[in-house]
Write an enzyme that holds these catalytic residues in place. Structure first.
Site, PDB file in Angstrom:
ATOM      1  N   GLU A  41      10.641  -8.690  20.748  1.00  0.00           N
ATOM      2  CA  GLU A  41      10.686  -9.225  22.115  1.00  0.00           C
ATOM      3  C   GLU A  41      11.358 -10.596  22.143  1.00  0.00           C
ATOM      4  O   GLU A  41      12.151 -10.898  23.042  1.00  0.00           O
ATOM      5  CB  GLU A  41       9.265  -9.305  22.656  1.00  0.00           C
ATOM      6  CG  GLU A  41       9.133  -9.903  24.051  1.00  0.00           C
ATOM      7  CD  GLU A  41       7.679 -10.123  24.407  1.00  0.00           C
ATOM      8  OE1 GLU A  41       7.313 -11.283  24.671  1.00  0.00           O
ATOM      9  OE2 GLU A  41       6.903  -9.136  24.407  1.00  0.00           O
ATOM     10  N   LYS A  81       1.994  -4.716  16.445  1.00  0.00           N
ATOM     11  CA  LYS A  81       2.134  -5.546  17.647  1.00  0.00           C
ATOM     12  C   LYS A  81       2.850  -6.853  17.324  1.00  0.00           C
ATOM     13  O   LYS A  81       3.631  -7.367  18.130  1.00  0.00           O
ATOM     14  CB  LYS A  81       0.748  -5.830  18.247  1.00  0.00           C
ATOM     15  CG  LYS A  81       0.757  -6.744  19.477  1.00  0.00           C
ATOM     16  CD  LYS A  81       1.652  -6.220  20.600  1.00  0.00           C
ATOM     17  CE  LYS A  81       1.354  -6.846  21.948  1.00  0.00           C
ATOM     18  NZ  LYS A  81       1.313  -8.296  21.986  1.00  0.00           N
TER      19      LYS A  81
END
Length: 300
Positions: free
Chosen positions: A178, A171
């Site tokens: 991102e 993550k």
């Protein structure tokens, strides 16, 4: 299954609601009375204490945390370690540092309590679209969670990615990627906005959504934002970071992996928070000194 959910805010509350809608039973706890009331209105059983939540769950228990990383997670895990029994299970779905997850897994294992670190992506859209889940920990513990995972995620939207810490590690890298994607869209649309052409940015975002190689869900969201506010006049260009971009850059350094895009996108967020850059002042002053370039006076 019957699952405890600690933290019923923007993410945890929506996750509890999605679980209930898909036939799972949720016992929730949050410090906020309003959050507890909202969860109860959506079908969860709300408790005003961790002790009450643990009591309401039948062994072997499973408790999922959606609380901020750092001290809130640390103190909640510590409290649960005293309340739970051997054979119970704790899931950390927050954005914890993966090294903390490895440590917590080892500490809970000494008490016979399983620990799963869950990277959760989906934001406010997860309630309807589902959450992408990246899970680290023992395979048998994750298998116990399968009914909840299937309810939370869209089809093929969850995976057991490795041992303890792996879920939060994956993550972390996801969020680092991102950062770079967001920065690329931001820079590209600034070039479009500042050009000599009177461009319709919303129309460009829309056409790029259909068949272009830069189409993505992020572009879909940008098109929606530009439709509501074509010049983004209601948005201040101040960008926070949750910490995972920093951890991704530091991990890249530790592993000798070149990651210039991720690093620069993190630094760009820092720059967005400055009303005035002292570094820019130094550069302007030096250009004036060595080249006689004009220097604009400081603002009054």
């Amino acid at each position: 299954m019957r699952l405890g959910m600690v933290g019923l805010g923007r993410m945890g509350g929506n996750m509890a609601t999605r679980l209930v809608r898909r036939g799972q039973k949720v016992v929730g706890h949050a410090r906020s009375e309003a959050s507890r009331a909202a969860a109860a209105a959506n079908g969860a059983e709300a408790m005003d204490s961790l002790e009450g939540l643990v009591t309401a769950l039948e062994p072997p228990r499973a408790v999922w945390l959606m609380v901020p990383a750092g001290d809130p997670t640390e103190s909640t895990v510590a409290s649960l370690s005293d309340l739970l029994d051997g054979g119970d299970l704790v899931v950390d779905g927050g954005n914890s540092n993966f090294t903390d997850s490895v440590r917590r897994a080892a500490a809970l294992a000494q008490r016979g309590i399983a620990f799963v670190d869950a990277g959760v992506s989906g934001g406010i859209w997860g309630l309807e679209e589902g959450y992408c889940l990246m899970l680290g920990g023992p395979a048998d513990a994750i298998e116990r969670l399968r009914p909840a995972l299937d309810a939370l995620a869209p089809p093929d939207g969850w995976a057991h990615v490795g041992p303890s810490g792996a879920g939060h590690f994956v993550k972390m890298v996801h969020n680092g990627i991102e950062y770079g994607l967001l920065q690329a869209y931001g820079e590209g649309f600034e070039i479009l906005e500042s050009s000599v052409y009177d461009l319709d940015l919303h129309a460009i975002a829309e056409v790029w959504r259909h068949g272009s190689v830069v189409r993505s869900w992020l572009l879909d969201l940008l098109a929606g934002a530009l439709e509501k506010d074509p010049e983004l006049g209601s948005v201040r260009g101040y960008v926070e970071d949750s910490g995972e971009g920093r951890w991704t850059v530091l991990t890249a350094i530790d592993q000798d992996v070149p990651a210039p895009i991720t690093a620069l996108s993190l630094f760009a967020r820092f720059a967005s928070r400055q009303d005035e850059s002292f570094a820019a002042k130094v550069i302007a002053a030096l250009r004036g000194e060595f080249g006689g370039h004009a220097v604009r006076p400081d603002r009054p």
